[in-house]
Design an enzyme around this catalytic site. Sequence first.
Site, mmCIF file in Angstrom:
data_model
loop_
_atom_site.group_PDB
_atom_site.id
_atom_site.type_symbol
_atom_site.label_atom_id
_atom_site.label_comp_id
_atom_site.label_asym_id
_atom_site.label_seq_id
_atom_site.Cartn_x
_atom_site.Cartn_y
_atom_site.Cartn_z
ATOM 1 N N ALA A 1 1.255 7.895 4.674
ATOM 2 C CA ALA A 1 0.953 6.616 4.017
ATOM 3 C C ALA A 1 -0.453 6.625 3.454
ATOM 4 C CB ALA A 1 1.104 5.471 5.015
ATOM 5 N N ASP A 2 -0.688 5.781 2.480
ATOM 6 C CA ASP A 2 -2.031 5.584 1.945
ATOM 7 C C ASP A 2 -2.173 4.120 1.516
ATOM 8 O OD1 ASP A 2 -4.382 7.310 1.567
ATOM 9 O OD2 ASP A 2 -4.338 6.527 -0.472
ATOM 10 N N THR A 3 -3.330 3.539 1.800
ATOM 11 C CA THR A 3 -3.536 2.096 1.610
ATOM 12 C C THR A 3 -4.704 1.821 0.671
ATOM 13 O OG1 THR A 3 -2.712 1.644 3.837
ATOM 14 C CG2 THR A 3 -4.043 -0.076 2.825
ATOM 15 N N ALA B 1 1.355 2.797 0.191
ATOM 16 C CA ALA B 1 2.443 3.695 -0.211
ATOM 17 C C ALA B 1 2.878 4.466 1.030
ATOM 18 C CB ALA B 1 1.975 4.669 -1.285
#
Lengths: 211, 211
Positions: B72-74, B109
């Site tokens: 994930a990436d925020t 994501a």
Amino acid sequence: MENLRLILASSSPRRKELLEKLGLPFQVRQPPKTAELPLSSGKDFLRELSQVAVRKALSVANSTENEVILSADTIVEIDGRLLGKPVSPMDALKMLQQLRGKWHQVHTAVCVYHPDQNILKTHVETTRVKMGNLSDALLNWYVETGEPMDKAGAYAIQGYGALLIEKVEGCFFNVVGLPLYQVYQMLTSVAPTLLLESQSISPSGGKRLTR
Amino acid sequence: MENLRLILASSSPRRKELLEKLGLPFQVRQPPKTAELPLSSGKDFLRELSQVAVRKALSVANSTENEVILSADTIVEIDGRLLGKPVSPMDALKMLQQLRGKWHQVHTAVCVYHPDQNILKTHVETTRVKMGNLSDALLNWYVETGEPMDKAGAYAIQGYGALLIEKVEGCFFNVVGLPLYQVYQMLTSVAPTLLLESQSISPSGGKRLTR
């Protein structure tokens, strides 16, 4: 004058954990077992909820101390019906089956009481919560974790219950049991010196908080 | 066949804590330092965000193992501008001054990758967040707690930052860094046996989870 002290009138370990997030020193004082909120769903149940919070605050007040008391009470509402804590695993499963795939409301009544100043404020914070449309198998698994048993509405959004909840509208911490933003606003209004002293806020910026 | 294993491709202790809420066993595998997302705000930034998540997942994949990889990436967005992690306390203060009193969006994501089955799914979860209209004094205090420094958008909603946030719309855990409900749905879809084995879900109800 002695420094103002913050008292949390609650026997809930969750509320204690939540209040710690504000970075203020406080003491916990457990209110005597108050009358449980009757699970009737009259249109005045939010007023009743506030009254429970007020009774908790008054019950721990000590008129000889310079203190501010914070108390709260939480209830879950769906389609006009109120859900308290489940009385059995079967009851928990039924509550979860009732909640799944739908929006419901979590109401927390908050009371801030400053006996010396004769100020008492209450507020009811409501958060809308949407539970996913989950299978019986998953709900069974959740009930068997044991987590639902001491929670209004039979779930803990901050625990394994996180995977049941699709989305919320409003204050998340209200669903856990204490609407932190609102609590901070109420404390700012009722007892600004409490925050100034404890967080060392000054116009030129704060002192480093030790933690 | 060996049991399917869940791998979290992340170096974030927060994501590890969040994933633990699903009650599934998993291993953490740290991806190599990937290219940071450029802080441009082109209309394709959500696709770029997904690509970062995909790169993380692919980078830790080991084709000889029977595993499912989660990454994930925020990022925080306000008025079309993207906010990453602050580079200094002054930068953190500026970000918070930009966010106060307004709604902003937090995008995460998520990528779920099952190499053996050749399945790769991505999803971008968005949560709207309203920060209170806070004083410079309070923002200064918050910056000096040190909490903002390694957080996109300069706050941690699950920490002292809780008192800054008035309300959210969407998945709360997405703001912390992993949209748990969506992650569970994606895992259910890509690797149902993973959940069946680990949570011992059966049509007649689950086995008690040890914890």
